[in-house]
Design a protein around this motif. Structure first.
Motif, PDB file in Angstrom:
ATOM      1  N   MET A   1       0.848  -1.201   0.000  1.00 22.54           N
ATOM      2  CA  MET A   1       0.000   0.000   0.000  1.00 22.54           C
ATOM      3  C   MET A   1       0.879   1.244   0.000  1.00 22.54           C
ATOM      4  N   GLY A   2       0.450   2.238  -0.707  1.00 23.12           N
ATOM      5  CA  GLY A   2       1.298   3.404  -0.891  1.00 23.12           C
ATOM      6  C   GLY A   2       1.102   4.457   0.176  1.00 23.12           C
ATOM      7  N   LEU A   3       1.869   5.502   0.032  1.00 26.55           N
ATOM      8  CA  LEU A   3       1.816   6.609   0.974  1.00 26.55           C
ATOM      9  C   LEU A   3       0.450   7.289   0.939  1.00 26.55           C
ATOM     10  N   LEU A   4      -0.091   7.412  -0.269  1.00 22.75           N
ATOM     11  CA  LEU A   4      -1.388   8.069  -0.400  1.00 22.75           C
ATOM     12  C   LEU A   4      -2.436   7.337   0.432  1.00 22.75           C
ATOM     13  N   ASN A   5      -2.368   6.007   0.344  1.00 23.19           N
ATOM     14  CA  ASN A   5      -3.304   5.228   1.151  1.00 23.19           C
ATOM     15  C   ASN A   5      -3.083   5.488   2.647  1.00 23.19           C
TER      16      ASN A   5
ATOM     17  N   LEU B   1      -8.974   8.796   8.325  1.00 24.76           N
ATOM     18  CA  LEU B   1     -10.044   7.997   8.932  1.00 24.76           C
ATOM     19  C   LEU B   1      -9.770   7.757  10.423  1.00 24.76           C
ATOM     20  N   LEU B   2      -8.507   7.421  10.722  1.00 20.47           N
ATOM     21  CA  LEU B   2      -8.127   7.196  12.118  1.00 20.47           C
ATOM     22  C   LEU B   2      -8.287   8.495  12.918  1.00 20.47           C
ATOM     23  N   GLY B   3      -7.881   9.586  12.301  1.00 22.81           N
ATOM     24  CA  GLY B   3      -7.980  10.890  12.946  1.00 22.81           C
ATOM     25  C   GLY B   3      -9.425  11.240  13.272  1.00 22.81           C
ATOM     26  N   GLY B   4     -10.339  10.818  12.401  1.00 26.40           N
ATOM     27  CA  GLY B   4     -11.760  11.048  12.681  1.00 26.40           C
ATOM     28  C   GLY B   4     -12.166  10.381  13.975  1.00 26.40           C
ATOM     29  N   LEU B   5     -11.692   9.154  14.156  1.00 28.46           N
ATOM     30  CA  LEU B   5     -12.021   8.438  15.397  1.00 28.46           C
ATOM     31  C   LEU B   5     -11.434   9.157  16.610  1.00 28.46           C
ATOM     32  N   TYR B   6     -10.189   9.619  16.473  1.00 28.73           N
ATOM     33  CA  TYR B   6      -9.574  10.348  17.584  1.00 28.73           C
ATOM     34  C   TYR B   6     -10.363  11.617  17.899  1.00 28.73           C
ATOM     35  N   ALA B   7     -10.818  12.291  16.851  1.00 31.74           N
ATOM     36  CA  ALA B   7     -11.594  13.515  17.081  1.00 31.74           C
ATOM     37  C   ALA B   7     -12.890  13.197  17.811  1.00 31.74           C
TER      38      ALA B   7
ATOM     39  N   LEU C   1      -3.166  14.121  14.465  1.00 35.78           N
ATOM     40  CA  LEU C   1      -2.616  12.977  15.203  1.00 35.78           C
ATOM     41  C   LEU C   1      -2.732  11.698  14.373  1.00 35.78           C
ATOM     42  N   GLY C   2      -3.924  11.498  13.772  1.00 33.95           N
ATOM     43  CA  GLY C   2      -4.132  10.308  12.948  1.00 33.95           C
ATOM     44  C   GLY C   2      -3.153  10.266  11.781  1.00 33.95           C
ATOM     45  N   LEU C   3      -2.964  11.417  11.145  1.00 31.95           N
ATOM     46  CA  LEU C   3      -2.039  11.478  10.003  1.00 31.95           C
ATOM     47  C   LEU C   3      -0.619  11.163  10.440  1.00 31.95           C
ATOM     48  N   ALA C   4      -0.183  11.774  11.543  1.00 31.01           N
ATOM     49  CA  ALA C   4       1.189  11.546  12.007  1.00 31.01           C
ATOM     50  C   ALA C   4       1.406  10.062  12.283  1.00 31.01           C
ATOM     51  N   GLN C   5       0.458   9.454  12.989  1.00 32.19           N
ATOM     52  CA  GLN C   5       0.610   8.033  13.317  1.00 32.19           C
ATOM     53  C   GLN C   5       0.620   7.180  12.061  1.00 32.19           C
ATOM     54  N   SER C   6      -0.282   7.494  11.146  1.00 24.37           N
ATOM     55  CA  SER C   6      -0.444   6.637   9.977  1.00 24.37           C
ATOM     56  C   SER C   6       0.726   6.779   9.007  1.00 24.37           C
ATOM     57  N   ILE C   7       1.173   8.010   8.792  1.00 23.70           N
ATOM     58  CA  ILE C   7       2.257   8.212   7.828  1.00 23.70           C
ATOM     59  C   ILE C   7       3.563   7.626   8.350  1.00 23.70           C
ATOM     60  N   VAL C   8       3.877   7.884   9.626  1.00 25.69           N
ATOM     61  CA  VAL C   8       5.094   7.300  10.189  1.00 25.69           C
ATOM     62  C   VAL C   8       4.955   5.777  10.244  1.00 25.69           C
ATOM     63  N   GLY C   9       3.757   5.314  10.569  1.00 30.81           N
ATOM     64  CA  GLY C   9       3.509   3.870  10.624  1.00 30.81           C
ATOM     65  C   GLY C   9       3.705   3.203   9.264  1.00 30.81           C
ATOM     66  N   TYR C  10       3.499   3.964   8.219  1.00 29.68           N
ATOM     67  CA  TYR C  10       3.714   3.431   6.872  1.00 29.68           C
ATOM     68  C   TYR C  10       5.183   3.067   6.668  1.00 29.68           C
TER      69      TYR C  10
ATOM     70  N   VAL D   1      -2.120   8.184   3.957  1.00 26.80           N
ATOM     71  CA  VAL D   1      -2.731   9.480   4.282  1.00 26.80           C
ATOM     72  C   VAL D   1      -4.233   9.306   4.495  1.00 26.80           C
ATOM     73  N   VAL D   2      -4.873   8.562   3.571  1.00 30.06           N
ATOM     74  CA  VAL D   2      -6.318   8.357   3.695  1.00 30.06           C
ATOM     75  C   VAL D   2      -6.649   7.635   5.009  1.00 30.06           C
TER      76      VAL D   2
END
Ligand SMILES: Nc1ncnc2c1ncn2[C@@H]1O[C@H](COP(=O)(O)OP(=O)(O)OP(=O)(O)O)[C@@H](O)[C@H]1O
Ligand SMILES: [Mg+2]
Lengths: 242, 342, 287
Positions: free
Chosen positions: C1-5, C12-18, C247-256, C7-8
């Motif tokens: 899965m790519g970086l763009l994914n 979605l994760l960030g929505g849950l955190y919010a 927060l969701g973006l940071a976790q997801s992008i670094v997690g990638y 980000v998406v």
């Protein structure tokens, strides 16, 4: 026979701030359509008295009756519902709310009566244009006007006004007092705190002078001479006697 | 007739300002005697007793530090496990460098205080409740950083080296004394700190922070000193935990559970009294031993008691003692005695 | 899965955190308190829904609705019976009470349900997703984001359009004057806590549908929610939404790049905001 009906009656009231007794054995009555002024030097206990009537501070002794009903033990919001509205010292509008929202908070627990958004706006017409402005952007006089109207929105029986003139230019203060007759027309009574003795003597029906929490002089302005009022205000003859 | 001008003549009567009372001097002597007695314990009782007392001493040390931080410094933290963990890992690391683990405990205290400096720069940007959660996040960061290090054992932790050539009995006794020393030093440090300038500053802050700042009290420095001392104490306590267990596991040593213990002990014992953590730790310890067979119920019970006392008995058990008897073992305030009593 | 994914997925994760953070932000905004049991109350909701689904004939959606309503009632009572009293027992009392509550809830759940992980089964919905090339947008992720948006918009409307909502903002500005104009502070605060609990119940259940849960995960949710609130700026719900997404973006992008570092990355973003812009991305205006 047709003496006006008593709205607010205070009997033998004591109020404490911790150990300090700030109001001692105070009694007064305010009748419908009447303005009673409480005067006194800084720290005399004027605000303490009003805050106790509003229910913010508990009474340690005595009674507060509104239209004959004992409200001494009721919490503040119940007193508002029964008809006690306050304009606190220093105005204290809700800074992050707009002018209109501030006014609407006043109607949170309103009684039936003539005052609504349209009616208070008539009292101070400039409000119509500024109602969407944040209240923290208003000048001191404008804030005072909004604070009065906020209190009126509940259609009170008794309006408590603490130092209308605090920090305002004389011409602005005069404009505030000019609104008083219209407020009284609605049938409510006004108990106000005023530092300016001549203003109090000129504009009100009854004056109570406090010294260290006690009434040292009271009466209708016509029956009082300026000298004795000043003496009572500063506690001069007491000092000389003691 | 002047009625309320009675303050003036009274002041001229005899008053004396003192820190201690006779009762508190006896209390202090009693405490010293208890410490001496405890120090001799390994010669008289079974090892099982002394080894469970190690746990009590660790709790006393940690709780005293939390009390200093929250009860006197006004900084309620739920991140003190950061220093428990750092202290523990410092002992592990020091042993690798050939430093005796008991000496390592002192190194742990020092290193914890050093790390507390940059940490405080960040954490002090938050106030009140936010400070509490912020310190927790910081503790998590330390944990996540530690488990990235392979030499420290990664996520599964490591065993402590350097004590294997010591006999079991000697090691147990030494661990016991180390724990006792750490507890005594923590309590004494709090006492001395509060008697000095820092204590005065903090009292001023507690009465009215804005006025204290306006009067030139260096509030931030006082708070930072308290924060560093409390980090050092928790670091030392963490060191003792590792020496006692002979191994370390990052999730356990950095667990928020430590903060829960500290908070429960202090709240039940009496926040803002130096005696509070001592009393609270004994209650906590007794409950823990007594209810050991019932799983986590002792924690639930303690949680209920702590939450209830925070609301209905905000000054804790020791507050009740002071209220009833006026007894203070550690006089850090001043008292006014009339010398002209009739 | 790519970086763009990545980000998406981060959005979605960030929505849950919010969604987790909205209630925390509201309670802090109105009463200036942080409810340390916030995350655990979400976990309790997940267990309640689980019990309802396994022991009654309620379908999942109905169990969710019932749980949200129960949580709202529980929130009202929690404030009236416990938190309100603690507000007058000194500055630390609320913190200590909610921390105690957190420990109690975690351990009671552990005694009742054991430490095993569970999940809230939603059948095929759990795995359904929209595929756009390499990007896959799960229905559950969308649900979380949608609920977060709806909650935040709804709470904003409530605060600006209703009398009680207005009174919440007023009480946040000046609690004493709010009572002077007729607010019963206890009621206003209890409504705020009730909303907070209803929203965190939703968050807890969405989380339970997305991944497995156990009695102690509430602490992590609290920390993430707290980070979202601080990153976004105290006292601003829109900021909280942005903070959650960040927060969701940071976790997801670094997690990638390295899944092991994803949570650390979120914490570091929080610390960076604290160091560089402590008032948050969108600081509250006004006061
Ligand atoms: N919150 C408080 N806590 C303790 N003492 C107070 C408090 N508020 C007022 N006092 C004391 O009570 C007394 C009466 O104060 P109060 O504010 O009622 O006076 P005032 O007549 O309104 O004065 P001013 O003209 O300055 O407004 C004063 O001695 C004051 O110091
Ligand atoms: Mg005044």
């Amino acid at each position: 026979m047709n003496s006006p009906q008593t709205c607010l009656e205070i009997r033998g009231l004591d109020v404490h701030h911790g150990q300090l007794r700030a109001v001692t054995d105070l009694s007064l009555t305010v009748a419908e359509r009447q303005v009673v002024a409480v005067i006194g030097a800084n720290g005399a206990g004027k605000s303490t008295l009003l805050r106790c009537v509003a229910g913010i501070l508990p009474a340690s002794r005595g009674e507060i009756l509104l239209d004959g009903v004992d409200v001494t033990r009721l919490p503040t919001h119940r007193r508002v519902a029964l008809g006690i509205a306050s304009v606190p010292e220093g105005r204290r509008l809700f800074g992050s709310l707009t002018v209109e929202e501030n006014l609407r908070t006043g109607a949170y627990r309103h009684r039936a009566g003539p005052w609504d958004l349209a009616a208070v706006t008539e009292l101070f017409p400039w409000m119509a244009d500024r109602r969407r402005q944040r209240s923290s952007q208003l000048s001191g006089g404008e804030q005072q006007a909004v604070a009065i109207c906020r209190a009126l929105m509940s259609n009170p029986r008794v309006l408590l006004l603490d130092e209308l003139s605090l920090g305002l230019a004389p011409v602005v203060v005069t404009r505030m007092y000019e609104a008083l007759p219209r407020i009284l027309e609605s049938g409510c009574a006004v108990l106000l705190v005023e530092q300016d003795v001549s203003k109090a003597l000129a504009m009100t029906d009854q004056v109570h002078c406090l010294l260290e929490g006690r009434t040292v002089l009271s009466g209708a302005p016509a029956d009082l001479d300026r000298k004795s009022v000043e003496a009572a205000y500063f506690g001069i003859d007491r000092r000389e006697a003691g | 007739m002047s009625t309320t001008r009675e303050t003036a003549p009274r002041v001229s009567g005899g008053f004396r300002v003192r820190r201690d009372s006779r009762l508190s001097r006896y209390g202090m002597l009693g405490l010293v005697a208890v410490c001496i007695g405890l120090a001799g314990l390994p010669y008289v009782v079974y090892e099982s007793v002394t080894s469970s007392l190690v746990t009590l001493f660790v709790l006393i040390a940690m709780a005293s530090m939390w009390n200093l931080l929250a009860g006197f410094g006004g900084m309620a933290s739920i991140g003190q496990q950061a220093y428990v963990g750092i202290g523990g890992y410092t002992v592990i690391w020091a042993a690798d460098q050939g430093i005796n683990p008991f000496l390592g405990i002192a190194v742990a205290a020092l290193f914890s205080a050093v790390l507390a400096v940059p940490t405080s720069l960040l954490a002090f940007r938050l106030r009140g409740d936010y400070f509490a959660v912020g310190t927790w996040v910081i503790a998590e960061v330390y944990r996540l950083l530690v488990i990235k290090s392979d030499s420290l054992g990664g996520p599964s932790g490591r065993a402590l080296t350097g004590l294997s050539d010591m006999g079991l009995t000697a090691r147990n006794a030494a661990t016991y004394w180390a724990a006792l020393v750490v507890a005594v030093v923590c309590v004494a440090a709090g006492y001395l700190l509060l008697r000095g300038r820092v204590g005065l500053s903090l009292t001023a802050v507690r009465d009215d922070e804005i006025a204290a700042r306006a009067a030139g009290v260096d509030v931030t420095t006082a708070k930072r000193i308290v924060y560093l001392v409390s980090a050092a104490g928790c670091g030392a306590a963490g060191g003792v935990v590792v020496v006692d267990a002979l191994s370390i596991q990052p999730t356990a040593i950095f667990s928020v559970q430590w903060s829960a213990y500290m908070i429960f002990i202090v709240v039940i014992g009496g926040i803002g009294y130096l005696e509070g953590p001592l009393l609270g730790a004994v209650v906590f310890f007794a409950l823990q031993q007594y209810l050991a067979d019932y799983g986590t119920w002792y924690l639930i019970l303690l949680g209920v008691v702590a939450a209830a006392s925070a609301v209905w008995m905000p000054r804790g058990l020791w507050g009740q003692v002071v209220h009833r008897t006026g007894l203070r073992l550690f006089p850090v305030g001043y008292r006014l005695d009339r010398t002209d009593q009739q | 899965m790519g970086l763009l994914n990545a980000v998406v997925q981060g959005v979605l994760l960030g929505g849950l955190y919010a969604l987790y953070a909205a209630g925390l932000s509201l309670m802090f905004g109105v009463m200036r308190i942080v409810n340390l049991a916030h995350g655990d109350l979400g976990v309790v909701a997940a267990y309640v829904a689980l019990v309802l689904v396994t022991h009654t004939f309620l379908p999942v959606w109905a169990a969710v609705v019932v749980t949200v309503l129960l949580s709202a009632v529980a929130g009202y009572l929690l404030q009236r019976l416990l938190l309100q009293r603690s507000l007058s027992s000194g500055p630390l009392a609320t913190l200590l009470v909610t921390f105690g509550l957190s420990v109690i809830l975690q351990n009671v759940l552990q005694e009742l349900f054991s430490a095993d992980t569970r999940s809230l089964d939603t059948g095929t919905f759990a795995t359904a997703a929209i595929h756009l090339g390499e990007i896959s947008v799960s229905y559950l992720g969308l649900l979380g984001l949608g609920l977060a948006l709806a909650t935040i918009v709804g709470v904003q409307l409530y605060l600006s359009r209703t009398a009680t909502g207005r009174m919440m903002r007023a009480a946040s500005d000046d609690p004493e004057v709010a009572t002077l104009v007729g607010a019963d502070a206890r009621h206003v605060y209890a409504v705020a806590t009730s909303i907070a609990l209803a929203s965190v119940a939703l968050a807890g259940m969405v989380f339970a549908m997305r991944s497995s849960f156990s009695p102690t995960i509430g602490s992590m949710s609290l920390i993430f929610a707290f980070e979202a609130v601080v990153i976004g700026g105290l006292g601003s719900l829109w900021g909280t939404l942005l903070g959650g997404l960040g927060l969701g973006l940071a976790q997801s992008i670094v997690g990638y790049y390295d899944p092991a570092d994803s949570i650390l990355a979120g914490h570091l973003l929080f610390l960076a905001v604290l160091a560089l812009r402590p008032q948050g991305i969108l600081a509250a205006r006004g006061t």
